[in-house]
Design a protein around this motif. Structure first.
Motif, PDB file in Angstrom:
ATOM      1  N   UNK A 154       0.716  -1.292  -0.099  1.00 43.20           N
ATOM      2  CA  UNK A 154      -0.073  -0.078   0.011  1.00 43.20           C
ATOM      3  C   UNK A 154       0.953   1.251   0.115  1.00 43.20           C
ATOM      4  N   UNK A 155       1.917   1.321  -0.713  1.00 45.65           N
ATOM      5  CA  UNK A 155       2.823   2.501  -0.889  1.00 45.65           C
ATOM      6  C   UNK A 155       4.111   2.447   0.037  1.00 45.65           C
ATOM      7  N   UNK A 156       4.148   1.364   0.818  1.00 41.82           N
ATOM      8  CA  UNK A 156       5.387   1.262   1.626  1.00 41.82           C
ATOM      9  C   UNK A 156       6.093   0.269   1.220  1.00 41.82           C
ATOM     10  N   UNK A 157       7.228   0.155   1.762  1.00 41.17           N
ATOM     11  CA  UNK A 157       8.473  -0.915   1.277  1.00 41.17           C
ATOM     12  C   UNK A 157       8.892  -1.116   2.351  1.00 41.17           C
ATOM     13  N   UNK A 158       8.807  -2.756   2.364  1.00 43.09           N
ATOM     14  CA  UNK A 158       9.737  -3.633   3.433  1.00 43.09           C
ATOM     15  C   UNK A 158      11.459  -3.849   3.134  1.00 43.09           C
ATOM     16  N   UNK A 159      11.988  -2.942   4.258  1.00 49.11           N
ATOM     17  CA  UNK A 159      13.277  -2.825   4.086  1.00 49.11           C
ATOM     18  C   UNK A 159      13.990  -4.241   4.621  1.00 49.11           C
ATOM     19  N   UNK A 160      13.494  -4.734   5.862  1.00 49.29           N
ATOM     20  CA  UNK A 160      14.227  -5.866   6.379  1.00 49.29           C
ATOM     21  C   UNK A 160      13.364  -6.263   7.523  1.00 49.29           C
ATOM     22  N   UNK A 161      13.638  -7.434   8.054  1.00 53.09           N
ATOM     23  CA  UNK A 161      13.020  -7.852   8.966  1.00 53.09           C
ATOM     24  C   UNK A 161      13.886  -8.835  10.267  1.00 53.09           C
ATOM     25  N   UNK A 162      13.680  -8.963  11.422  1.00 54.82           N
ATOM     26  CA  UNK A 162      14.697  -9.454  12.247  1.00 54.82           C
ATOM     27  C   UNK A 162      13.637 -10.487  13.320  1.00 54.82           C
ATOM     28  N   UNK A 163      14.118 -11.594  13.778  1.00 56.79           N
ATOM     29  CA  UNK A 163      13.551 -12.086  14.741  1.00 56.79           C
ATOM     30  C   UNK A 163      14.320 -11.860  16.014  1.00 56.79           C
ATOM     31  N   UNK A 164      13.310 -11.329  16.806  1.00 59.49           N
ATOM     32  CA  UNK A 164      14.167 -10.610  18.316  1.00 59.49           C
ATOM     33  C   UNK A 164      13.956 -11.819  18.961  1.00 59.49           C
ATOM     34  N   UNK A 165      12.915 -12.579  19.300  1.00 65.53           N
ATOM     35  CA  UNK A 165      12.735 -13.483  20.297  1.00 65.53           C
ATOM     36  C   UNK A 165      12.161 -14.605  19.721  1.00 65.53           C
ATOM     37  N   UNK A 166      12.656 -15.725  20.156  1.00 67.01           N
ATOM     38  CA  UNK A 166      11.907 -17.121  19.682  1.00 67.01           C
ATOM     39  C   UNK A 166      12.248 -18.472  20.818  1.00 67.01           C
ATOM     40  N   UNK A 167      11.121 -18.636  21.420  1.00 67.69           N
ATOM     41  CA  UNK A 167      11.200 -19.813  22.339  1.00 67.69           C
ATOM     42  C   UNK A 167       9.930 -20.713  22.333  1.00 67.69           C
ATOM     43  N   UNK A 168       9.982 -21.888  22.881  1.00 72.95           N
ATOM     44  CA  UNK A 168       8.876 -22.554  22.848  1.00 72.95           C
ATOM     45  C   UNK A 168       7.928 -22.283  24.025  1.00 72.95           C
ATOM     46  N   UNK A 169       6.544 -22.146  23.426  1.00 70.42           N
ATOM     47  CA  UNK A 169       5.625 -21.653  24.485  1.00 70.42           C
ATOM     48  C   UNK A 169       5.730 -22.544  25.746  1.00 70.42           C
ATOM     49  N   UNK A 170       5.597 -21.960  26.907  1.00 73.60           N
ATOM     50  CA  UNK A 170       5.452 -22.741  28.371  1.00 73.60           C
ATOM     51  C   UNK A 170       4.341 -23.563  28.282  1.00 73.60           C
ATOM     52  N   UNK A 171       4.525 -24.713  28.690  1.00 74.11           N
ATOM     53  CA  UNK A 171       3.490 -25.728  28.899  1.00 74.11           C
ATOM     54  C   UNK A 171       2.227 -25.223  29.623  1.00 74.11           C
ATOM     55  N   UNK A 172       2.375 -24.269  30.555  1.00 80.21           N
ATOM     56  CA  UNK A 172       1.202 -24.073  31.279  1.00 80.21           C
ATOM     57  C   UNK A 172       0.403 -22.753  30.541  1.00 80.21           C
ATOM     58  N   UNK A 173       0.912 -22.457  29.246  1.00 83.68           N
ATOM     59  CA  UNK A 173       0.283 -21.401  28.559  1.00 83.68           C
ATOM     60  C   UNK A 173      -0.516 -22.545  27.606  1.00 83.68           C
ATOM     61  N   UNK A 174      -0.614 -23.535  27.278  1.00 78.63           N
ATOM     62  CA  UNK A 174      -1.155 -24.619  26.327  1.00 78.63           C
ATOM     63  C   UNK A 174      -2.535 -24.884  26.939  1.00 78.63           C
ATOM     64  N   UNK A 175      -3.428 -24.909  25.919  1.00 77.47           N
ATOM     65  CA  UNK A 175      -4.715 -25.386  26.194  1.00 77.47           C
ATOM     66  C   UNK A 175      -4.923 -27.060  25.749  1.00 77.47           C
TER      67      UNK A 175
END
Length: 227
Positions: A192-213
């Motif tokens: 929509x008129x913008x340009x994606x310059x770059x991206x970066x993964x700042x954080x990545x970890x397995x979701x804690x078991x107590x947060x799962x349904x």
């Protein structure tokens, strides 16, 4: 003899009067030129709007919608209205944690934070598009950018996340990031008129078991893999 002296005095007086008149005229011309220069400088400072290399000036009114990038243009009161648009790179963070975490191909859920760096594409057509759709001031506001891209970027994360097992996602982040960028697209037509310059993964970890349904079929499958 006296007549000769009188003639000399008269000639000297005439020359002095001529020089005085000339000098007064020169001073008047100089004052007039200085006045004109001051007026011109004042008009230039008030009517000529110049911007830096990471900005655009957008003018509406007589002559239609006009854009200048890193330059300037004349803006005449009552005839024109102008706004500045920030073209510098902006950062948007997309965060998915807990029950909203990213579901991988093996149904293990991941907490992830990805930063996307976007900017208004610095060409006249796309600047006009952004100015018309969200306005010059909001074009660089973080809240407006999140509103504009949150759904699109989040959907890209979910789509690409399902192509990776969690371990592969964790160890091959560059390939994951590359596929996200490819899916979103880097051209202004895709954004929509913008340009994606770059991206970066700042954080990545397995979701804690107590947060799962455990009643969620995807989480249930993921829990089996983990345990």
């Amino acid at each position: 003899m006296n007549m000769d002296l009188f003639s000399v005095d008269l000639s000297a007086s005439t020359i002095l009067a001529d020089w005085t008149t000339y000098f007064q005229g020169a001073v008047a011309v100089a004052v007039g030129l200085v006045f004109l220069v001051v007026i011109a400088a004042f008009m230039f400072s008030r009517l000529y709007r110049k911007v830096g290399p990471e900005e655009a000036v957008v003018r509406t009114g007589v002559g239609g919608l006009r854009v200048r990038v890193g330059k300037g243009m004349w803006v005449i009161p009552l005839l024109h209205r102008f706004e500045m648009m920030d073209l510098s790179v902006k950062r948007i963070e997309i965060k998915r944690h807990g029950s909203q975490g990213l579901v991988c191909m093996d149904n293990i859920r991941a907490d992830i934070e990805v930063a996307f760096y976007v900017r208004v594409s610095p060409d006249e057509m796309n600047i006009k598009m952004v100015a018309s759709s969200i306005g010059c001031q909001r074009a660089s506001e973080r809240e407006a950018l999140i509103e504009l891209f949150d759904a699109q970027f989040s959907e890209a994360l979910k789509t690409i996340g399902k192509r990776f097992d969690f371990v592969d996602l964790y160890t091959d982040r560059d390939r994951f990031k590359g596929q996200i960028n490819e899916l979103i697209g880097t051209d202004a037509e895709d954004l929509q008129g913008y340009r994606l310059v770059s991206s970066a993964i700042d954080y990545l970890e397995q979701t804690s078991m107590d947060k799962l349904d455990r009643l969620n079929i995807l989480d249930a499958e993921g829990i089996k893999k983990i345990t």
